[in-house]
Design an enzyme around this catalytic site. Structure first.
Site, PDB file in Angstrom:
ATOM      1  N   LYS A 134       5.324   3.792   8.397  1.00  0.00           N
ATOM      2  CA  LYS A 134       4.125   4.627   8.537  1.00  0.00           C
ATOM      3  C   LYS A 134       2.881   3.736   8.590  1.00  0.00           C
ATOM      4  O   LYS A 134       2.035   3.884   9.472  1.00  0.00           O
ATOM      5  CB  LYS A 134       4.039   5.565   7.330  1.00  0.00           C
ATOM      6  N   LYS A 188       5.564   2.010  -2.959  1.00  0.00           N
ATOM      7  CA  LYS A 188       5.422   3.330  -3.588  1.00  0.00           C
ATOM      8  C   LYS A 188       5.671   3.142  -5.071  1.00  0.00           C
ATOM      9  O   LYS A 188       6.362   2.202  -5.482  1.00  0.00           O
ATOM     10  CB  LYS A 188       6.458   4.308  -3.032  1.00  0.00           C
ATOM     11  N   GLN A 234       7.137   4.236   3.920  1.00  0.00           N
ATOM     12  CA  GLN A 234       5.741   3.779   3.948  1.00  0.00           C
ATOM     13  C   GLN A 234       5.579   2.516   4.798  1.00  0.00           C
ATOM     14  O   GLN A 234       4.549   2.325   5.439  1.00  0.00           O
ATOM     15  CB  GLN A 234       5.271   3.522   2.508  1.00  0.00           C
ATOM     16  N   THR A 288      -4.895  13.552   4.870  1.00  0.00           N
ATOM     17  CA  THR A 288      -3.485  13.745   5.227  1.00  0.00           C
ATOM     18  C   THR A 288      -3.306  15.078   5.959  1.00  0.00           C
ATOM     19  O   THR A 288      -2.677  15.138   7.026  1.00  0.00           O
ATOM     20  CB  THR A 288      -2.586  13.680   3.984  1.00  0.00           C
ATOM     21  N   LYS A 292       0.851  -1.191   0.000  1.00  0.00           N
ATOM     22  CA  LYS A 292       0.000   0.000   0.000  1.00  0.00           C
ATOM     23  C   LYS A 292       0.876   1.226   0.000  1.00  0.00           C
ATOM     24  O   LYS A 292       1.812   1.339   0.807  1.00  0.00           O
ATOM     25  CB  LYS A 292      -0.882   0.002   1.266  1.00  0.00           C
ATOM     26  N   ASN A 352      -2.672  19.063  -2.227  1.00  0.00           N
ATOM     27  CA  ASN A 352      -3.676  18.352  -1.432  1.00  0.00           C
ATOM     28  C   ASN A 352      -3.394  18.416   0.064  1.00  0.00           C
ATOM     29  O   ASN A 352      -4.275  18.764   0.852  1.00  0.00           O
ATOM     30  CB  ASN A 352      -3.752  16.895  -1.913  1.00  0.00           C
ATOM     31  N   GLY A 384      -2.860   8.152  -4.382  1.00  0.00           N
ATOM     32  CA  GLY A 384      -2.213   9.355  -4.896  1.00  0.00           C
ATOM     33  C   GLY A 384      -0.986   9.776  -4.101  1.00  0.00           C
ATOM     34  O   GLY A 384      -0.687   9.226  -3.043  1.00  0.00           O
ATOM     35  N   ASP A 385      -0.288  10.740  -4.649  1.00  0.00           N
ATOM     36  CA  ASP A 385       0.836  11.425  -4.006  1.00  0.00           C
ATOM     37  C   ASP A 385       1.034  12.690  -4.855  1.00  0.00           C
ATOM     38  O   ASP A 385       0.085  13.127  -5.521  1.00  0.00           O
ATOM     39  CB  ASP A 385       2.090  10.527  -3.962  1.00  0.00           C
ATOM     40  N   SER A 431      -7.048   5.683   3.593  1.00  0.00           N
ATOM     41  CA  SER A 431      -7.072   4.746   2.459  1.00  0.00           C
ATOM     42  C   SER A 431      -7.476   3.354   2.944  1.00  0.00           C
ATOM     43  O   SER A 431      -8.248   2.653   2.283  1.00  0.00           O
ATOM     44  CB  SER A 431      -5.693   4.658   1.802  1.00  0.00           C
TER      45      SER A 431
HETATM   46  P1  NDP Z   1       0.325  17.801  -4.605  1.00  0.00           P
HETATM   47  O1  NDP Z   1       0.814  17.423  -5.942  1.00  0.00           O
HETATM   48  O2  NDP Z   1      -1.135  17.955  -4.385  1.00  0.00           O
HETATM   49  O3  NDP Z   1       1.015  19.152  -4.110  1.00  0.00           O
HETATM   50  C1  NDP Z   1       2.390  19.246  -3.996  1.00  0.00           C
HETATM   51  C2  NDP Z   1       2.746  20.640  -3.531  1.00  0.00           C
HETATM   52  O4  NDP Z   1       4.120  20.668  -3.205  1.00  0.00           O
HETATM   53  C3  NDP Z   1       2.534  21.686  -4.591  1.00  0.00           C
HETATM   54  O5  NDP Z   1       2.247  22.922  -3.997  1.00  0.00           O
HETATM   55  C4  NDP Z   1       3.884  21.706  -5.269  1.00  0.00           C
HETATM   56  O6  NDP Z   1       4.173  22.913  -5.955  1.00  0.00           O
HETATM   57  C5  NDP Z   1       4.821  21.517  -4.111  1.00  0.00           C
HETATM   58  N1  NDP Z   1       6.046  20.835  -4.580  1.00  0.00           N
HETATM   59  C6  NDP Z   1       6.122  19.622  -5.148  1.00  0.00           C
HETATM   60  N2  NDP Z   1       7.388  19.337  -5.492  1.00  0.00           N
HETATM   61  C7  NDP Z   1       8.100  20.400  -5.160  1.00  0.00           C
HETATM   62  C8  NDP Z   1       9.459  20.713  -5.260  1.00  0.00           C
HETATM   63  N3  NDP Z   1      10.336  19.858  -5.816  1.00  0.00           N
HETATM   64  N4  NDP Z   1       9.866  21.909  -4.776  1.00  0.00           N
HETATM   65  C9  NDP Z   1       8.965  22.766  -4.226  1.00  0.00           C
HETATM   66  N5  NDP Z   1       7.656  22.518  -4.106  1.00  0.00           N
HETATM   67  C10 NDP Z   1       7.232  21.364  -4.559  1.00  0.00           C
HETATM   68  O7  NDP Z   1       0.920  16.691  -3.620  1.00  0.00           O
HETATM   69  P2  NDP Z   1       0.477  16.320  -2.134  1.00  0.00           P
HETATM   70  O8  NDP Z   1      -0.046  17.515  -1.442  1.00  0.00           O
HETATM   71  O9  NDP Z   1      -0.362  15.111  -2.209  1.00  0.00           O
HETATM   72  O10 NDP Z   1       1.871  15.878  -1.499  1.00  0.00           O
HETATM   73  C11 NDP Z   1       2.698  16.769  -0.755  1.00  0.00           C
HETATM   74  C12 NDP Z   1       3.626  15.975   0.133  1.00  0.00           C
HETATM   75  O11 NDP Z   1       2.847  15.186   1.055  1.00  0.00           O
HETATM   76  C13 NDP Z   1       4.536  14.965  -0.566  1.00  0.00           C
HETATM   77  O12 NDP Z   1       5.756  14.884   0.137  1.00  0.00           O
HETATM   78  C14 NDP Z   1       3.789  13.656  -0.417  1.00  0.00           C
HETATM   79  O13 NDP Z   1       4.662  12.543  -0.510  1.00  0.00           O
HETATM   80  C15 NDP Z   1       3.242  13.817   0.982  1.00  0.00           C
HETATM   81  N6  NDP Z   1       2.100  12.983   1.338  1.00  0.00           N
HETATM   82  C16 NDP Z   1       0.967  12.972   0.580  1.00  0.00           C
HETATM   83  C17 NDP Z   1      -0.107  12.202   0.967  1.00  0.00           C
HETATM   84  C18 NDP Z   1      -1.398  12.215   0.229  1.00  0.00           C
HETATM   85  O14 NDP Z   1      -2.348  11.581   0.692  1.00  0.00           O
HETATM   86  N7  NDP Z   1      -1.526  12.931  -0.877  1.00  0.00           N
HETATM   87  C19 NDP Z   1      -0.041  11.329   2.155  1.00  0.00           C
HETATM   88  C20 NDP Z   1       1.162  11.474   2.919  1.00  0.00           C
HETATM   89  C21 NDP Z   1       2.197  12.266   2.499  1.00  0.00           C
HETATM   90  P3  NDP Z   1       4.125  22.949  -7.560  1.00  0.00           P
HETATM   91  O15 NDP Z   1       2.683  22.913  -7.917  1.00  0.00           O
HETATM   92  O16 NDP Z   1       4.793  24.222  -7.898  1.00  0.00           O
HETATM   93  O17 NDP Z   1       4.888  21.757  -8.048  1.00  0.00           O
HETATM   94  O1  2IT Z   2       2.767   9.020   1.402  1.00  0.00           O
HETATM   95  C1  2IT Z   2       1.637   8.541   1.601  1.00  0.00           C
HETATM   96  O2  2IT Z   2       1.333   8.023   2.677  1.00  0.00           O
HETATM   97  C2  2IT Z   2       0.645   8.649   0.527  1.00  0.00           C
HETATM   98  N1  2IT Z   2       0.940   9.239  -0.505  1.00  0.00           N
HETATM   99  C3  2IT Z   2      -0.692   8.005   0.682  1.00  0.00           C
HETATM  100  C4  2IT Z   2      -0.642   6.534   0.386  1.00  0.00           C
HETATM  101  C5  2IT Z   2      -1.974   5.824   0.359  1.00  0.00           C
HETATM  102  O3  2IT Z   2      -1.945   4.631  -0.010  1.00  0.00           O
HETATM  103  O4  2IT Z   2      -3.005   6.404   0.677  1.00  0.00           O
END
Ligand code: NDP
Ligand code: 2IT
Length: 447
Positions: free
Chosen positions: A116, A128, A113, A212, A92, A243, A167-168, A379
């Protein structure tokens, strides 16, 4: 790193066996350097080479993803899925679409992961995946064709009892929809629980979108309660505007926090009056625009090009964008400006030097594998609803999420105290997660 327990030797072996994968090395080091006390207490873990086995993924899949853009030109990307550990349940973990994706990124994320997912207490293994595909500026049609091509290969490795992506970065409900459609078509099965983060209109869970960010703030709330404080009235900054950032801001605001800044990879919005979240949602979720446009609609907001969000004085800082976005110098600035609470909404956003600064300052620091576990936990709630062909209300699901985050906080807090480092959530999270995986591995023999 303590060398007597063999941890340094294991780390050197990981570096040798996985050349050039700096983020993976960093994630491994951050976990295993805290495991000395638990190895001393449970000699069976070393005898059975539990750490060595955890550091080697069970399976790594790399494949070509060819697709045609809107001009008819053939594009070639690379797809990845690293199925790291399935001792607690089906693999997952999310899929990331970002040009920076390569094997080392996918492995660091898959490794994190494992622990976590173990911390959530739910039956899910660690994995992943993703691609170096850049969705920015691509039409819906291009994203759809890319997702269909990726799933044409990936589907044979998935299944509700095998591997369940979500997603991520760069992968949200739109992409999950295209991926699910192609999975259904390839397999002729409506296997809802093969992907999570689906739209609630067709099998997704309410609260998964928010989970998240909300979960990270619940974790902050628990850390503050443990210190006799609350979020009410505190000044907060949140990096990113995707997100995780959006729903972290939403929950902070609901709990009385004053959020004054957010960002994207181009720059920072500083709005002393408080971030207008409805505008951020419209710009980012609906119109897929840049955060700079926020300042065109609010003349009293400042747009700071570049990425110095950590220079802004605050009480609470939540890195919610990407790995290594908060370095040692930024950590010193935050602490110097009076920030006393950090929680990682992103995965590994703080560099090792940054973590050291926070620990030396003895401020509340919630590491990602604990603080952002609410997403994957929800999830798993989505999988439960799919398995029972049921749908839960928003209130019920959010209540479950909050209880899970309180449980994670308690486990980290107790493990840290048990192993002689009270208040050290990094050590607590690593040990609590590792112990659960290690016990299951011992029980299942050499696999
Ligand atoms: P999104 O794609 O929705 O948003 C990512 C955000 O981070 C955007 O604002 C983006 O800006 C910025 N970003 C991405 N890459 C870079 C970079 N290299 N330098 C600067 N800014 C950056 O992703 P999420 O919100 O889903 O994910 C954000 C973080 O949270 C990640 O580390 C992800 O692994 C983690 N995460 C996500 C989960 C989920 O359920 N979605 C769960 C747990 C952790 P821009 O648009 O300019 O690229
Ligand atoms: O980093 C993370 O925990 C995620 N992107 C979510 C993974 C999931 O299976 O919901």
């Amino acid at each position: 790193m303590p060398s007597d327990s063999g941890i340094e030797r294991i780390y050197q072996q990981v570096v040798r066996r996985n050349p050039g994968e700096a983020e993976f090395h960093q994630a491994v080091k951050e976990v295993i350097e805290t495991l000395g006390p638990v190895l001393a207490k449970h000699p069976a873990y070393a005898e059975h080479k539990i750490i060595e086995r955890i550091c080697e993924p069970e399976r790594q899949i790399i494949f070509r993803v060819p697709w045609q853009d809107d001009r008819g030109e053939v594009q070639i990307n690379r797809g990845f899925r690293v199925q790291f550990n399935s001792v607690l349940g089906p693999y997952k973990g999310g899929l990331r679409f970002h040009p920076s994706v390569y094997l080392g990124i996918v492995k660091f994320l898959g490794f994190e992961q494992i622990f976590k997912n173990a911390l959530t207490g739910m039956p899910i293994g660690g994995a992943k995946g993703g691609s170096d595909f850049d969705p920015k500026g691509r039409s819906d049609g291009e994203v759809m064709r890319f997702c269909q091509s990726l799933m044409t290969e990936l589907h044979r490795h998935l299944g509700e009892y095998t591997d369940v992506p979500a997603g991520d970065i760069g992968v949200g409900a739109r992409e999950i929809g295209y991926l699910f459609g192609q999975y259904k078509r390839m397999t002729n099965r409506y296997e809802s629980a093969v992907l999570t983060g689906k739209s609630p209109h067709w099998g997704g869970s309410l609260v998964r979108r928010e989970a998240t960010g909300y979960g990270t703030v619940y974790f902050v709330d628990e850390m503050l309660k443990a210190r006799g404080e609350s979020i009410e009235g505190k000044t907060c900054i949140v990096s990113g505007s995707g997100n995780v950032a959006i729903y972290a801001i939403e929950k902070l605001q609901q709990l009385g926090g004053r959020v004054i800044a957010c960002s994207d990879s181009n720059g920072v919005i500083l709005h002393e009056r408080g971030i207008d979240l409805a505008l951020v949602k419209r710009l980012k979720e609906v119109e897929r625009r840049r955060i700079a446009d926020y300042a065109h609609e609010h003349r009293d907001a400042k747009y700071l090009a570049g990425s110095r969000i950590w220079d802004i004085p605050c009480d609470i800082a939540l890195p919610c964008a990407t790995q290594n976005e908060l370095d040692e110098a930024s950590a010193r600035t935050l602490v110097g400006n009076g920030c006393r609470t950090i929680a990682e909404g992103a995965n590994m956003p703080t560099t090792p030097g940054g973590v050291r600064v926070f620990q030396e300052a003895r401020i509340a620091f919630g590491p990602g594998k604990a603080a952002n576990a609410g997403g994957v936990a929800t999830s798993a709630l989505e999988m439960q609803q799919n398995a029972s062909r049921d749908t839960w209300s928003f209130e019920h699901t959010e209540q479950r999420l909050q209880t899970i985050m309180q449980g994670i906080h308690r486990n980290c807090h107790e493990a840290a105290a048990e192993f002689g480092s009270p208040g050290n959530y990094v050590l607590g999270a690593n040990i609590a997660g590792f112990r659960r995986v290690a016990e299951a591995m011992l029980a299942m023999g050499v696999i």
